[in-house]
Design an enzyme around this catalytic site. Structure first.
Site, PDB file in Angstrom:
ATOM      1  N   ARG A   1       0.774  -1.276  -0.090  1.00 33.78           N
ATOM      2  CA  ARG A   1      -0.085  -0.039  -0.135  1.00 33.78           C
ATOM      3  C   ARG A   1       0.875   1.216   0.014  1.00 33.78           C
ATOM      4  NH1 ARG A   1      -2.864  -4.042   1.407  1.00 33.78           N
ATOM      5  NH2 ARG A   1      -0.692  -4.333   2.422  1.00 33.78           N
ATOM      6  N   THR A   2       1.775   1.440   0.887  1.00 36.65           N
ATOM      7  CA  THR A   2       2.564   2.614   1.207  1.00 36.65           C
ATOM      8  C   THR A   2       3.152   3.029  -0.248  1.00 36.65           C
ATOM      9  OG1 THR A   2       2.633   2.245   3.461  1.00 36.65           O
ATOM     10  CG2 THR A   2       3.885   3.998   2.620  1.00 36.65           C
TER      11      THR A   2
ATOM     12  N   LYS B   1      26.670  -3.197  -1.467  1.00 37.46           N
ATOM     13  CA  LYS B   1      28.391  -2.990  -1.589  1.00 37.46           C
ATOM     14  C   LYS B   1      28.477  -2.418  -0.332  1.00 37.46           C
ATOM     15  CE  LYS B   1      27.805  -1.920  -5.971  1.00 37.46           C
ATOM     16  NZ  LYS B   1      28.289  -0.917  -7.274  1.00 37.46           N
TER      17      LYS B   1
ATOM     18  N   HIS C   1       4.712   5.746  11.436  1.00 41.17           N
ATOM     19  CA  HIS C   1       4.103   5.498  10.164  1.00 41.17           C
ATOM     20  C   HIS C   1       3.046   6.737   9.955  1.00 41.17           C
ATOM     21  CE1 HIS C   1       2.821   4.034   6.518  1.00 41.17           C
ATOM     22  NE2 HIS C   1       2.860   2.662   6.693  1.00 41.17           N
TER      23      HIS C   1
HETATM   24  N1   CP Z   1      -0.754  -0.097   5.660  1.00 40.92           N
HETATM   25  C1   CP Z   1       0.725  -0.324   5.123  1.00 40.92           C
HETATM   26  O1   CP Z   1       1.656   0.421   5.621  1.00 40.92           O
HETATM   27  O2   CP Z   1       0.633  -1.186   4.316  1.00 40.92           O
HETATM   28  P1   CP Z   1       2.088  -1.676   3.395  1.00 40.92           P
HETATM   29  O3   CP Z   1       2.876  -2.369   4.576  1.00 40.92           O
HETATM   30  O4   CP Z   1       1.571  -2.951   2.369  1.00 40.92           O
HETATM   31  O5   CP Z   1       2.603  -0.574   2.979  1.00 40.92           O
END
Ligand code: CP
Length: 331
Positions: free
Chosen positions: A64-65, A93, A142
């Site tokens: 998603r992100t 490397k 996040h």
């Molecule tokens: N919600 C979320 O962060 O999903 P992903 O880990 O798929 O990005």
């Protein structure tokens, strides 16, 4: 940007923590996201970010992100480059994070980074002159997930203030829950926690809630009690969060096993459970995804309780708004 006489300047800023922004600024980002909904739903392309390049640097897996940021940049008319996994980069490397960031800083106009280490986005932001967006740093934060969750709550419930919101499952190591708890407190939601074992919000987040928003530690509810009382249950404590810190186990094997047993016994959400308990018709289930179908049962998917797929979709207008404002291409 100037609303209600308050000057706001997003141009060139980083988005590393939600708490670096005021409530008015977050509200403004959400308002701008509303303006991009039409483009999101009609799947069209604008020209706002023509000539600009987004770098998506994903040192950790993401669906998603990563792809909603890429989609958002394409919808704004810009271009995208980057990597998903470091296998074919010079990280293999031995190149360090700072030097990797310096390169993309010179190639592109804005950077999104996901990295297993807490504090990595801050480190990247210190090195880069272009804006850096935190797409998830270890088990720390996040913030863009929190943004899209706040947007989703506003869409689903018409407001955020006073909404009864329960974090469901272990959120000690959930970067999503850490950022969202602070965002919810900023907007005056009523926050609760429902968790197995000792998997509550960690002390540093509790302290920040108090210091920044004068909010006390969110009360703990029993699972069934929460399902009957709250407006939204948020499965923020994905099981993988127990191991998210750099792929290393965050808890002992014994504690992990015990927590998972408790999780599987008390924390499964299903339509069957909702019917048995007689929950409110408008009890909403949110989840940042990916889910584990063993704990969030597909029988909820096509019901009025399901918010999680629409929630994920809102990642597009919200991330379009954030990119446009930080790139200073939206008036
Ligand atoms: N919600 C979320 O962060 O999903 P992903 O880990 O798929 O990005």
């Amino acid at each position: 940007v100037n609303i209600s006489g308050l000057k706001m300047n997003f141009a060139g800023k980083d988005f590393v923590r939600i708490t670096h922004y005021s409530k008015k600024e977050i509200e403004y980002i959400l308002d701008v996201a509303e303006e991009f909904e039409d483009t999101y739903r009609k799947k069209t392309q604008m020209k706002l970010a023509e000539g600009k390049i987004l770098a998506t640097l994903f040192f950790q897996p993401s669906t998603r992100t990563q792809f909603s940021f890429q989609t958002s940049m394409h919808r704004l008319g810009g271009s995208v480059l980057g990597f998903a996994g470091t296998e074919y980069t010079s990280v293999m490397k031995g190149e360090n994070l700072e030097d990797t960031i310096r390169m993309f800083d010179s190639y592109t106009n804005i950077i999104v980074i996901r990295h297993p280490e807490a504090g990595s986005a801050e480190k990247a932001a210190e090195v880069a002159k272009v804006p850096v967006i935190n797409g998830g740093d270890g088990s720390n934060r996040h913030p863009t997930q929190a943004l899209l969750d706040l947007y989703s709550i506003r869409k689903f419930k018409g407001k955020i203030k006073d909404i009864k919101f329960a974090f469901w499952g272990g959120i000690k190591y959930s970067r999503v829950a850490h950022s969202l708890a602070l965002g919810l407190a900023m907007f005056g939601a009523k926050i609760y926690q429902v968790y197995p074992g000792n998997q509550s919000l960690p002390d540093n987040i509790i302290q920040e809630l108090k210091e920044k928003y004068n909010v006390s530690a969110p009360p703990r509810l029993q699972p069934d009690e929460a399902l009957k009382q709250v407006d939204i249950v948020y499965m923020g404590g994905a099981i993988q969060d127990l191991t998210i810190g750099g792929g290393k186990a965050m808890v002992s094997e014994e504690e992990r096993k015990k927590t998972l047993e408790e999780y599987n016994k008390y924390f499964v959400l299903s339509l069957e459970r909702f019917k048995k308990l007689g929950v409110k018709d408008d009890l909403l289930v949110m989840h940042p995804l990916p889910r584990h179908v063993e704990t969030l049962k597909p029988d909820l998917d096509n019901t009025k309780h399901c918010g999680y797929f629409e929630e994920a979709g809102y990642g597009i207008p919200v991330r379009m708004a954030l990119l446009a404002l930080l790139l200073n291409v939206k008036n």
